[in-house]
Design a protein around this motif. Structure first.
Motif, PDB file in Angstrom:
ATOM      1  N   LEU A  14       0.837  -1.200   0.000  1.00 49.46           N
ATOM      2  CA  LEU A  14       0.000   0.000   0.000  1.00 49.46           C
ATOM      3  C   LEU A  14       0.873   1.251   0.000  1.00 49.46           C
ATOM      4  CD1 LEU A  14      -3.024  -0.408   2.463  1.00 49.46           C
ATOM      5  CD2 LEU A  14      -3.095   0.088   0.019  1.00 49.46           C
ATOM      6  N   ALA A  15       1.996   1.163   0.700  1.00 50.33           N
ATOM      7  CA  ALA A  15       2.896   2.310   0.779  1.00 50.33           C
ATOM      8  C   ALA A  15       3.727   2.480  -0.485  1.00 50.33           C
ATOM      9  CB  ALA A  15       3.817   2.167   1.996  1.00 50.33           C
ATOM     10  N   THR A  16       4.108   1.373  -1.119  1.00 51.10           N
ATOM     11  CA  THR A  16       5.089   1.460  -2.201  1.00 51.10           C
ATOM     12  C   THR A  16       4.510   1.245  -3.595  1.00 51.10           C
ATOM     13  OG1 THR A  16       5.629  -0.898  -1.915  1.00 51.10           O
ATOM     14  CG2 THR A  16       6.986   0.702  -0.695  1.00 51.10           C
ATOM     15  N   CYS A  17       3.246   0.882  -3.706  1.00 49.42           N
ATOM     16  CA  CYS A  17       2.649   0.611  -5.017  1.00 49.42           C
ATOM     17  C   CYS A  17       1.367   1.410  -5.221  1.00 49.42           C
ATOM     18  CB  CYS A  17       2.333  -0.879  -5.170  1.00 49.42           C
ATOM     19  SG  CYS A  17       3.755  -1.874  -5.616  1.00 49.42           S
ATOM     20  N   GLN A  64      14.923  -4.717  -3.525  1.00 51.24           N
ATOM     21  CA  GLN A  64      14.733  -5.002  -4.952  1.00 51.24           C
ATOM     22  C   GLN A  64      13.547  -4.229  -5.543  1.00 51.24           C
ATOM     23  OE1 GLN A  64      13.993  -9.193  -4.896  1.00 51.24           O
ATOM     24  NE2 GLN A  64      16.145  -9.771  -4.704  1.00 51.24           N
ATOM     25  N   ILE A  65      12.722  -3.695  -4.674  1.00 47.60           N
ATOM     26  CA  ILE A  65      11.430  -3.172  -5.115  1.00 47.60           C
ATOM     27  C   ILE A  65      11.551  -1.817  -5.785  1.00 47.60           C
ATOM     28  CG2 ILE A  65       9.123  -2.473  -4.345  1.00 47.60           C
ATOM     29  CD1 ILE A  65       9.717  -5.489  -4.219  1.00 47.60           C
ATOM     30  N   LEU A  66      10.948  -1.709  -6.957  1.00 45.19           N
ATOM     31  CA  LEU A  66      10.724  -0.415  -7.583  1.00 45.19           C
ATOM     32  C   LEU A  66       9.345   0.065  -7.169  1.00 45.19           C
ATOM     33  CD1 LEU A  66      12.088  -1.093 -11.175  1.00 45.19           C
ATOM     34  CD2 LEU A  66      12.953   0.644  -9.603  1.00 45.19           C
ATOM     35  N   SER A  67       9.259   1.332  -6.800  1.00 38.32           N
ATOM     36  CA  SER A  67       7.993   1.871  -6.302  1.00 38.32           C
ATOM     37  C   SER A  67       7.274   2.679  -7.372  1.00 38.32           C
ATOM     38  CB  SER A  67       8.266   2.765  -5.091  1.00 38.32           C
ATOM     39  OG  SER A  67       7.099   3.468  -4.721  1.00 38.32           O
ATOM     40  N   CYS A  68       5.958   2.534  -7.418  1.00 39.54           N
ATOM     41  CA  CYS A  68       5.125   3.445  -8.209  1.00 39.54           C
ATOM     42  C   CYS A  68       4.055   4.063  -7.312  1.00 39.54           C
ATOM     43  CB  CYS A  68       4.487   2.726  -9.402  1.00 39.54           C
ATOM     44  SG  CYS A  68       3.375   1.377  -8.973  1.00 39.54           S
ATOM     45  N   GLY A  69       4.275   3.932  -5.993  1.00 47.22           N
ATOM     46  CA  GLY A  69       3.335   4.442  -5.005  1.00 47.22           C
ATOM     47  C   GLY A  69       3.884   5.647  -4.257  1.00 47.22           C
ATOM     48  N   PRO A  70       3.244   6.022  -3.151  1.00 43.79           N
ATOM     49  CA  PRO A  70       3.622   7.244  -2.421  1.00 43.79           C
ATOM     50  C   PRO A  70       5.024   7.205  -1.831  1.00 43.79           C
ATOM     51  CG  PRO A  70       1.465   6.425  -1.714  1.00 43.79           C
ATOM     52  CD  PRO A  70       2.067   5.367  -2.573  1.00 43.79           C
ATOM     53  N   TYR A  71       5.510   5.987  -1.480  1.00 44.34           N
ATOM     54  CA  TYR A  71       6.785   5.877  -0.783  1.00 44.34           C
ATOM     55  C   TYR A  71       7.671   4.833  -1.463  1.00 44.34           C
ATOM     56  CZ  TYR A  71       4.088   8.354   2.692  1.00 44.34           C
ATOM     57  OH  TYR A  71       3.302   9.282   3.301  1.00 44.34           O
ATOM     58  N   MET A  72       8.955   4.917  -1.164  1.00 48.76           N
ATOM     59  CA  MET A  72       9.902   3.918  -1.642  1.00 48.76           C
ATOM     60  C   MET A  72      10.831   3.526  -0.497  1.00 48.76           C
ATOM     61  SD  MET A  72      12.085   6.352  -4.189  1.00 48.76           S
ATOM     62  CE  MET A  72      12.980   7.791  -3.605  1.00 48.76           C
ATOM     63  N   VAL A  73      11.501   2.410  -0.663  1.00 50.79           N
ATOM     64  CA  VAL A  73      12.312   1.843   0.408  1.00 50.79           C
ATOM     65  C   VAL A  73      13.689   2.483   0.416  1.00 50.79           C
ATOM     66  CG1 VAL A  73      13.214  -0.276   1.433  1.00 50.79           C
ATOM     67  CG2 VAL A  73      11.109  -0.345   0.090  1.00 50.79           C
ATOM     68  N   GLN A  74      14.090   2.984   1.580  1.00 50.57           N
ATOM     69  CA  GLN A  74      15.447   3.486   1.738  1.00 50.57           C
ATOM     70  C   GLN A  74      16.310   2.510   2.512  1.00 50.57           C
ATOM     71  OE1 GLN A  74      16.652   7.735   2.351  1.00 50.57           O
ATOM     72  NE2 GLN A  74      17.077   7.005   4.423  1.00 50.57           N
ATOM     73  N   GLU A  75      15.756   1.918   3.561  1.00 51.60           N
ATOM     74  CA  GLU A  75      16.494   0.950   4.372  1.00 51.60           C
ATOM     75  C   GLU A  75      15.552  -0.183   4.760  1.00 51.60           C
ATOM     76  OE1 GLU A  75      18.175   2.819   7.800  1.00 51.60           O
ATOM     77  OE2 GLU A  75      18.952   4.530   6.671  1.00 51.60           O
ATOM     78  N   TYR A  76      16.106  -1.384   4.839  1.00 49.87           N
ATOM     79  CA  TYR A  76      15.291  -2.516   5.299  1.00 49.87           C
ATOM     80  C   TYR A  76      16.197  -3.567   5.921  1.00 49.87           C
ATOM     81  CZ  TYR A  76      12.399  -6.663   5.460  1.00 49.87           C
ATOM     82  OH  TYR A  76      11.732  -7.784   5.897  1.00 49.87           O
TER      83      TYR A  76
END
Length: 580
Positions: free
Chosen positions: A85-88, A226-238
């Motif tokens: 929901l956050a990243t797509c 590995q995730i490319l985001s098309c949503g509101p947020y993207m991953v910086q650290e995990y």
């Protein structure tokens, strides 16, 4: 507030839990290899959506997602759903319980209800590549790849020839999905389905990037980076089971209306630590639990925090392994299952484990789910409520039923203490231990048989054991994916990916086939009632326990944060932090 600063605060306040040791995300690359920038703007020049003064630092703090998979095609749980929901951005996004156009600007449905045409927004992935209709088509083809065994592949079966393609009976070009051009997507259905657009909001319909999947090969879906985001947020650290940092995606089509610049999530196992951090303003939201309910309800009434309560559409139940290969070899018999099921009292379970929170359940479909404009649970009585009362707290009657089942299996014995069944549990939290204690005590007290506890370390391991059938009974929670009883009923179709007990009934499957074609809501109500009765009362594939609710506390500074009705647990897109 950056992640490392958060841990310093934990140390200073003496709240650092052992479970957080070594939590140190590595900054640098964002999903798909592009550099993650926070894209921060001057919040002092920007007001909130209701004219509020925004805090200069737009960072929210919450609990770590327990993500099972980072592959949208494989998502079947709400925690993984929250991550996406956050990243797509799919075609639709829920906002306060209402589906809004998201990846599409508008759409049309043909008069016969068979053709859906979507006109897509101009949106970009976090690496700057355009989101186009062919990427939605690619996700359907991938989900329908039977070799991937995607848990929600059946969601696509209403699409023309989708099930045939899944079964290897036609080419994909015959499946009713078409990228008319870069910004026009068309679906053609086998038959009208009243909740088709509701399904399209689910994670597995989100667009995908085939080039990115091919880049990572067999490892795709195992790492958030590995995730490319098309949503509101993207991953910086995990860091798995420890921490996640999400940052605002500047390429997102609606970035102007995304206020949070960063979301810091931490793994905090102990309930006491969670509430200590919440009280110290180091967690922005926390779920109500046990002895903390009274204290924090009172705090909310005094304006010290926000109280969020709402009816949920999640059902909690015990599943039985109906196969001869179950650890005990006894669960294939419906009378054995019923005797065990009726030792487990929903209300005492709620009182013992959840401090009297939640509502006792004697059916599978929750309140708030509708058939047309009628609430299902109001129209259809819970199937086992009356019969259960005949057996409740009656060991003699329960043992007699259990003996009947053993005789049918040719395994009856005068000494029931020689019989052992296995319960699958996970984790070491207080609630998990209370569940295990309850199960052991109730079954042993009422039937005199033994319960062996097989406790695995976390939800991921439990899920693997469920899929492998390594249990006689286990706990399941199922949250509705859309507003129709089918979201619960079709879990137990023969071969269903979340049908962990391998329940199979030709009669039940035929009812599901009828429901897929039936348009009359009165007839659908009756068919659902029949199916639920077979599943729970006659065949006892599961034992309903409770209908969940949503009861949480939110920091006064965090506004617009939502708990979606369907899909993921948390929605951050509309959230923002006000100046205190």
């Amino acid at each position: 507030m950056r992640l490392k600063k958060f841990f310093n605060l934990l140390l200073v306040t003496g709240l650092f839990a052992a479970s957080l040791a070594g939590c140190n995300g590595s900054a640098g690359k964002s999903a798909g290899g592009d550099t993650a920038a926070t894209g921060q703007t001057s919040q002092n020049e920007k007001k909130g959506p209701n004219g509020e003064t925004l805090a200069s630092e737009q960072i929210a703090h919450g609990q770590q997602f327990h993500v099972i998979t980072f592959d949208t095609a494989q998502v079947g749980d709400s925690e993984s759903g929250s991550f996406f929901l956050a990243t797509c951005e799919g075609l639709f996004r829920e906002n306060h319980g209402v589906l809004e156009n998201a990846g599409c600007e508008k759409y049309e449905v043909s008069e016969d209800g068979l053709t859906y045409t979507f006109h897509l927004r101009k949106n970009k992935w976090s690496d700057g590549v355009e989101v186009v209709a062919s990427q939605y088509k690619d996700t359907i083809e991938r989900v329908l790849n039977a070799d991937l065994a995607c848990p929600y592949a059946f969601f696509t079966f209403p699409i023309k020839n989708a099930e045939k393609y899944y079964n290897g009976e036609c080419d994909f070009k015959e499946v009713g999905v078409e990228a008319v051009d870069d910004y026009t997507l068309k679906f053609t259905l086998e038959a009208p389905e009243p909740y088709f657009t509701d399904k399209l909001s689910y994670t597995m319909f989100n667009p995908i990037r085939v080039d990115n999947i091919e880049k990572y090969g067999d490892t795709y879906g195992t790492d958030a980076m590995q995730i490319l985001s098309c949503g509101p947020y993207m991953v910086q650290e995990y860091t798995a089971s420890q921490s996640t940092v999400l940052v605002k995606n500047p390429e997102y089509w609606d970035a102007e209306n995304v206020y949070l610049e960063e979301i810091d999530l931490q793994q905090i196992d102990e309930t006491a630590t969670q509430f200590q951090l919440f009280e110290a303003d180091q967690l922005d939201f926390v779920a109500a639990s046990g002895d903390y309910l009274k204290k924090w309800d009172q705090a909310a009434s005094e304006g010290k925090c926000q109280l969020y309560t709402n009816g949920d559409v999640a059902s909690q139940f015990f599943s039985f392994n109906t196969q001869e290969s179950s650890p005990s070899g006894l669960m294939q018999n419906a009378k054995v299952r019923k005797a065990i099921a009726y030792t487990l009292d929903s209300q005492t379970f709620i009182d013992s484990v959840y401090n009297s929170r939640y509502t006792a359940a004697y059916g599978l479909v929750t309140p708030n789910i509708k058939v047309g404009d009628k609430e299902y649970r109001t129209e259809v009585p819970e199937p086992i409520k009356e019969e259960y009362s005949e057996y409740a707290n009656n060991p003699e009657k329960l043992k007699a039923l259990f003996h009947e089942g053993l005789k049918e299996l040719g395994k009856d014995t005068d000494n029931l203490s020689t019989i052992t069944i296995q319960f699958l549990g996970y984790g070491e939290s207080t609630i998990e231990k209370d569940i295990e204690q309850y199960v052991v005590q109730r079954i042993q007290d009422n039937l005199g048989i033994k319960v062996n506890l097989n406790i695995v370390g976390d939800f991921g391991l439990a899920h693997s054991a469920q899929v492998a059938g390594e249990f006689d009974m286990c706990m399941q929670v199922w949250g509705a994916d859309y507003n129709d009883p089918m979201t619960f009923i079709d879990i137990f179709r023969t071969g269903g990916s979340s049908n962990y007990g391998k329940y199979s009934s030709e009669t039940y499957d035929k009812l599901l086939d009828q429901l897929a074609k039936e348009q009359d809501n009165e007839k659908r109500l009756k068919l659902y009632e029949e199916a639920e009765t077979i599943l729970i009362k006659e065949d006892v594939a599961i034992k309903p326990l409770l209908y969940r609710d949503k009861h949480s506390y939110i920091n006064n500074r965090l506004k617009g944060f939502q708990y979606p009705v369907f899909g993921g647990k948390y929605e951050f897109k509309y959230a923002y932090i006000v100046e205190e």
